[in-house]
Design a protein around this motif. Structure first.
Motif, PDB file in Angstrom:
ATOM      1  N   ALA A 116       0.855  -1.190   0.000  1.00 23.80           N
ATOM      2  CA  ALA A 116       0.000   0.000   0.000  1.00 23.80           C
ATOM      3  C   ALA A 116       0.896   1.247   0.000  1.00 23.80           C
ATOM      4  CB  ALA A 116      -0.906  -0.001   1.223  1.00 23.80           C
ATOM      5  N   PRO A 117       0.499   2.320  -0.695  1.00 24.49           N
ATOM      6  CA  PRO A 117       1.334   3.528  -0.795  1.00 24.49           C
ATOM      7  C   PRO A 117       1.257   4.400   0.454  1.00 24.49           C
ATOM      8  CG  PRO A 117      -0.679   3.840  -2.039  1.00 24.49           C
ATOM      9  CD  PRO A 117      -0.728   2.427  -1.523  1.00 24.49           C
ATOM     10  N   VAL A 118       1.674   3.818   1.587  1.00 21.93           N
ATOM     11  CA  VAL A 118       1.664   4.539   2.858  1.00 21.93           C
ATOM     12  C   VAL A 118       3.071   5.054   3.140  1.00 21.93           C
ATOM     13  CG1 VAL A 118       1.232   4.398   5.325  1.00 21.93           C
ATOM     14  CG2 VAL A 118      -0.223   3.124   3.737  1.00 21.93           C
ATOM     15  N   VAL A 119       3.213   6.342   3.391  1.00 21.33           N
ATOM     16  CA  VAL A 119       4.520   6.968   3.591  1.00 21.33           C
ATOM     17  C   VAL A 119       5.048   6.657   4.985  1.00 21.33           C
ATOM     18  CG1 VAL A 119       5.787   9.154   3.615  1.00 21.33           C
ATOM     19  CG2 VAL A 119       3.873   8.834   2.021  1.00 21.33           C
ATOM     20  N   ASP A 120       6.264   6.057   5.060  1.00 23.17           N
ATOM     21  CA  ASP A 120       6.863   5.849   6.382  1.00 23.17           C
ATOM     22  C   ASP A 120       8.187   6.592   6.530  1.00 23.17           C
ATOM     23  OD1 ASP A 120       9.062   4.124   5.454  1.00 23.17           O
ATOM     24  OD2 ASP A 120       7.554   2.578   5.210  1.00 23.17           O
ATOM     25  N   THR A 121       8.728   7.137   5.431  1.00 19.93           N
ATOM     26  CA  THR A 121       9.966   7.917   5.490  1.00 19.93           C
ATOM     27  C   THR A 121       9.924   9.011   4.434  1.00 19.93           C
ATOM     28  OG1 THR A 121      11.200   5.946   6.157  1.00 19.93           O
ATOM     29  CG2 THR A 121      12.488   7.831   5.417  1.00 19.93           C
ATOM     30  N   ILE A 122      10.314  10.233   4.821  1.00 14.65           N
ATOM     31  CA  ILE A 122      10.410  11.356   3.877  1.00 14.65           C
ATOM     32  C   ILE A 122      11.833  11.893   3.962  1.00 14.65           C
ATOM     33  CG2 ILE A 122       9.496  13.603   3.172  1.00 14.65           C
ATOM     34  CD1 ILE A 122       6.945  12.943   4.692  1.00 14.65           C
ATOM     35  N   VAL A 123      12.532  11.911   2.829  1.00 14.83           N
ATOM     36  CA  VAL A 123      13.935  12.327   2.835  1.00 14.83           C
ATOM     37  C   VAL A 123      14.167  13.650   2.102  1.00 14.83           C
ATOM     38  CG1 VAL A 123      14.769   9.967   3.021  1.00 14.83           C
ATOM     39  CG2 VAL A 123      14.415  10.952   0.760  1.00 14.83           C
ATOM     40  N   THR A 124      13.119  14.215   1.516  1.00 13.37           N
ATOM     41  CA  THR A 124      13.263  15.455   0.757  1.00 13.37           C
ATOM     42  C   THR A 124      12.541  16.599   1.469  1.00 13.37           C
ATOM     43  OG1 THR A 124      13.325  14.182  -1.302  1.00 13.37           O
ATOM     44  CG2 THR A 124      12.930  16.549  -1.493  1.00 13.37           C
ATOM     45  N   LYS A 125      13.266  17.696   1.721  1.00 15.37           N
ATOM     46  CA  LYS A 125      12.714  18.830   2.462  1.00 15.37           C
ATOM     47  C   LYS A 125      11.541  19.468   1.722  1.00 15.37           C
ATOM     48  CE  LYS A 125      14.066  23.111   4.822  1.00 15.37           C
ATOM     49  NZ  LYS A 125      12.944  23.915   4.295  1.00 15.37           N
ATOM     50  N   SER A 126      11.638  19.573   0.390  1.00 13.50           N
ATOM     51  CA  SER A 126      10.569  20.207  -0.380  1.00 13.50           C
ATOM     52  C   SER A 126       9.259  19.434  -0.257  1.00 13.50           C
ATOM     53  CB  SER A 126      10.977  20.312  -1.856  1.00 13.50           C
ATOM     54  OG  SER A 126      11.247  19.027  -2.397  1.00 13.50           O
ATOM     55  N   THR A 127       9.364  18.117  -0.131  1.00 11.87           N
ATOM     56  CA  THR A 127       8.167  17.290   0.035  1.00 11.87           C
ATOM     57  C   THR A 127       7.566  17.508   1.419  1.00 11.87           C
ATOM     58  OG1 THR A 127       9.017  15.611  -1.487  1.00 11.87           O
ATOM     59  CG2 THR A 127       7.285  14.922   0.027  1.00 11.87           C
ATOM     60  N   MET A 128       8.413  17.619   2.435  1.00  8.82           N
ATOM     61  CA  MET A 128       7.923  17.909   3.788  1.00  8.82           C
ATOM     62  C   MET A 128       7.256  19.277   3.828  1.00  8.82           C
ATOM     63  SD  MET A 128      10.829  16.556   6.406  1.00  8.82           S
ATOM     64  CE  MET A 128      12.260  15.838   5.638  1.00  8.82           C
ATOM     65  N   ASP A 129       7.905  20.282   3.195  1.00  9.57           N
ATOM     66  CA  ASP A 129       7.360  21.636   3.175  1.00  9.57           C
ATOM     67  C   ASP A 129       6.023  21.698   2.444  1.00  9.57           C
ATOM     68  OD1 ASP A 129       9.594  22.476   4.538  1.00  9.57           O
ATOM     69  OD2 ASP A 129      10.650  23.221   2.751  1.00  9.57           O
ATOM     70  N   ALA A 130       5.823  20.770   1.503  1.00 11.53           N
ATOM     71  CA  ALA A 130       4.564  20.745   0.756  1.00 11.53           C
ATOM     72  C   ALA A 130       3.412  20.190   1.586  1.00 11.53           C
ATOM     73  CB  ALA A 130       4.723  19.930  -0.520  1.00 11.53           C
ATOM     74  N   GLY A 131       3.747  19.599   2.764  1.00 13.05           N
ATOM     75  CA  GLY A 131       2.690  19.144   3.666  1.00 13.05           C
ATOM     76  C   GLY A 131       2.524  17.649   3.781  1.00 13.05           C
ATOM     77  N   LEU A 132       3.298  16.874   3.038  1.00 14.93           N
ATOM     78  CA  LEU A 132       3.188  15.423   3.147  1.00 14.93           C
ATOM     79  C   LEU A 132       3.754  14.972   4.483  1.00 14.93           C
ATOM     80  CD1 LEU A 132       2.248  12.978   1.381  1.00 14.93           C
ATOM     81  CD2 LEU A 132       4.665  12.628   0.826  1.00 14.93           C
ATOM     82  N   LYS A 133       3.081  14.020   5.142  1.00 12.58           N
ATOM     83  CA  LYS A 133       3.512  13.565   6.464  1.00 12.58           C
ATOM     84  C   LYS A 133       3.621  12.042   6.499  1.00 12.58           C
ATOM     85  CE  LYS A 133       1.402  17.437   8.970  1.00 12.58           C
ATOM     86  NZ  LYS A 133       0.462  17.828  10.056  1.00 12.58           N
ATOM     87  N   VAL A 134       4.442  11.568   7.431  1.00 12.48           N
ATOM     88  CA  VAL A 134       4.571  10.123   7.645  1.00 12.48           C
ATOM     89  C   VAL A 134       3.217   9.574   8.074  1.00 12.48           C
ATOM     90  CG1 VAL A 134       5.615   8.351   9.110  1.00 12.48           C
ATOM     91  CG2 VAL A 134       7.018  10.227   8.224  1.00 12.48           C
ATOM     92  N   GLY A 135       2.801   8.479   7.479  1.00  9.16           N
ATOM     93  CA  GLY A 135       1.500   7.885   7.774  1.00  9.16           C
ATOM     94  C   GLY A 135       0.458   8.198   6.727  1.00  9.16           C
ATOM     95  N   ASP A 136       0.730   9.196   5.869  1.00  9.89           N
ATOM     96  CA  ASP A 136      -0.211   9.518   4.785  1.00  9.89           C
ATOM     97  C   ASP A 136      -0.290   8.360   3.787  1.00  9.89           C
ATOM     98  OD1 ASP A 136      -0.637  11.952   5.906  1.00  9.89           O
ATOM     99  OD2 ASP A 136       0.437  13.125   4.400  1.00  9.89           O
ATOM    100  N   LYS A 137      -1.502   8.079   3.339  1.00  9.77           N
ATOM    101  CA  LYS A 137      -1.698   7.091   2.294  1.00  9.77           C
ATOM    102  C   LYS A 137      -2.054   7.822   1.008  1.00  9.77           C
ATOM    103  CE  LYS A 137      -4.344   2.997   0.947  1.00  9.77           C
ATOM    104  NZ  LYS A 137      -5.399   2.017   1.332  1.00  9.77           N
TER     105      LYS A 137
END
Length: 379
Positions: free
Chosen positions: A150-171
Motif C-alpha cells: 500500500a502507498p503509505v509513507v513511512d519515510t520522507i527524505v526530501t525537504k521540499s516534500t515535507m514543506d509541501a505538507g506530506l507527512k509520515v503515515g499519509d496514504k
C-alpha cells in the motif's frame, strides 16, 4: 614472487633449459604439484566460509520469508515478457523452492523454467531471454519482481516534500487525479512530471487532503514505504556449530550463483557482460557512506559479506581452465597424471603466452568499461 621451475606469467624460460633441481616445482610428483595449484582456490573458499560463518554467528540472518507473503506481487513488463502474468504465485524455480524472497529475483534471472500457481492451477513455463534482457536494461535488474505494498509513507527524505505538507503515515490515493492502489504505481505517475509541481491526494486520519508536491528533476519526491513488509521478515540465530553449517551453505550458494551468472554474461540476448565491473565498480559499491558533514561510516556486515562473496568469486575464476590461471595449471597437471607424461615444454610456454594475452585483454576491457560508465555517469 614466483615458484622456481614453473612456467608462469613471468615467462622466465631460461631456468627451464637447465637440469631440474630437487627443490624446483617441476621435480615434484604430479599429485604434489596439483595440491600446490589448488592451494589458492582452497584458501579463497575457506576464507569465504569463515567470514559467512562469523557473520551469521554474530548477527544471525534477517530473511524476507517468501512462504509468509500473502500480498500480491508486482510484475513489470520485463517480468511479463519472461512469461509471468498478474496474479501468479511463484512455487518453484528450476524445480526448487526459494524461502528467501530477496534471492528469488536473482533465481528467476538465472532460471530456465518457473512453476507458478495461476488461476488455481500449477503452470510451468520457460523463462524468456527477451524478458531477462529487458530486466537488465534497468539500473536495478531485480526490480521486476516486488511485493505490492500500500502507498503509505513511512519515510520522507526530501525537504521540499515535507514543506509541501506530506507527512509520515499519509496514504497516497491519487496523483493528478489518477487513483493508485499500490506503491509500485507511484513511479510511473511521478516520473513524467519531473521538474513540475504535481497534485497529490492523500488519506490522513480518515480524511482526504489535497497537496501540491514538487517533483525533482530526477522524477522523485523522496519518500519510502517499507513498513508493511516488516511482518514478513523472520530472524534466525545460530549457535557455533549451526553458524559453521550455515556458513558452508552460504559459501556453496554464493559459488553456485557465480557459476550460473556466466550464462547471462555470455548470452547474446541478455548481454549480461554490460553489467560486469572492475576495480572502480568494486570501490563504488563498497558500503561506505558520507554524511553532509563529511563523516564517513562503514556498514561492516555488508563489507565483510561482500568480501566473502568476492573471495568465492576469485576461487571460481582461478579454477577456470585458462592458461595463466590456477585452473590452467591444474588442467595440464591432470593431463600428466592421466597420460603418464608431462605436457611438452613448448606447448606450456605457448599456452601460457596465449593465456596472459587473453587475461590482459580482459582486464583492459573491464577497466575500460568502468571508465566509460564513470564518465557517462552510469556507474
Amino acid at each position: 614472487m614466483k615458484i622456481a621451475g614453473m612456467v608462469d606469467e613471468s615467462m622466465d624460460t631460461e631456468q627451464l633449459k637447465k637440469p631440474a633441481q630437487p627443490w624446483e616445482f617441476r621435480s615434484k610428483p604430479a599429485w604434489q604439484r596439483l595440491i600446490i595449484m589448488l592451494g589458492g582456490v582452497t584458501v579463497n573458499f575457506f576464507l569465504a566460509w569463515v567470514i559467512f560463518s562469523a557473520l551469521v554467528g554474530k548477527n544471525g540472518e534477517h530473511i524476507f520469508d517468501a512462504d509468509k507473503i500473502t500480498i500480491p506481487l508486482h510484475y513489470t513488463e520485463a517480468a511479463k515478457k519472461m512469461g509471468f502474468q498478474d496474479g501468479d504465485k511463484i512455487l518453484k524455480v528450476d524445480g526448487k523452492t526459494q524461502k528467501d524472497f530477496k534471492k528469488l529475483a536473482l533465481d528467476v534471472l538465472l532460471s530456465d523454467e518457473i512453476t507458478v500457481e495461476r488461476n488455481g492451477k500449477e503452470v510451468t513455463f520457460p523463462t524468456s531471454d527477451d524478458g531477462k534482457a529487458m530486466a537488465f536494461q534497468d539500473p536495478e535488474p531485480r526490480s521486476f519482481l516486488t511485493p505490492r505494498m500500500a502507498p503509505v509513507v513511512d519515510t520522507i527524505v526530501t525537504k521540499s516534500t515535507m514543506d509541501a505538507g506530506l507527512k509520515v503515515g499519509d496514504k497516497i490515493l491519487a496523483i493528478n487525479g489518477k487513483p493508485i492502489e499500490y506503491y509500485d504505481q507511484l513511479k510511473p505517475l511521478v516520473v513524467p512530471n519531473a521538474g513540475k509541481v504535481t497534485d497529490f491526494q492523500v488519506l490522513r486520519n480518515n480524511q482526504v487532503a489535497d497537496l501540491k508536491i514538487p517533483v525533482s528533476k530526477d522524477g522523485t519526491i523522496g519518500i519510502l514505504s517499507f513498513k508493511e513488509v516488516e511482518k514478513y521478515y523472520v530472524h534466525n540465530n545460530y549457535d557455533f556449530l549451526g553458524a559453521i553449517k550455515r556458513g558452508f551453505t552460504l559459501t556453496i550458494e554464493s559459488l553456485t550463483y557465480q557459476i550460473k551468472q556466466f550464462k547471462l554474461i555470455f548470452n547474446k540476448k541478455v548481454q549480461g557482460y554490460k553489467k560486469v565491473g572492475g576495480q572502480i565498480a568494486i570501490v563504488k559499491n563498497m558500503p561506505v557512506n558520507k554524511d553532509a558533514k563529511g563523516n564517513v561510516s562503514i556498514d561492516w556486515s555488508a563489507f565483510w559479506g561482500f568480501t566473502a562473496m568476492f573471495s568465492v568469486w576469485l576461487a571460481f575464476l582461478n579454477l577456470i581452465p585458462i592458461p595463466g590461471l590456477d585452473g590452467g595449471h591444474v588442467l595440464f597437471t591432470l593431463y600428466e597424471m592421466i597420460v603418464g607424461k608431462p605436457v611438452p615444454q613448448k606447448v606450456l610456454e605457448n599456452a601460457q603466452m596465449v593465456g596472459v594475452i587473453f587475461l590482459l585483454g580482459l582486464m583492459l576491457l573491464i577497466f575500460g568499461s568502468d571508465i566509460f560508465k564513470w564518465i557517462t555517469g552510469s556507474l
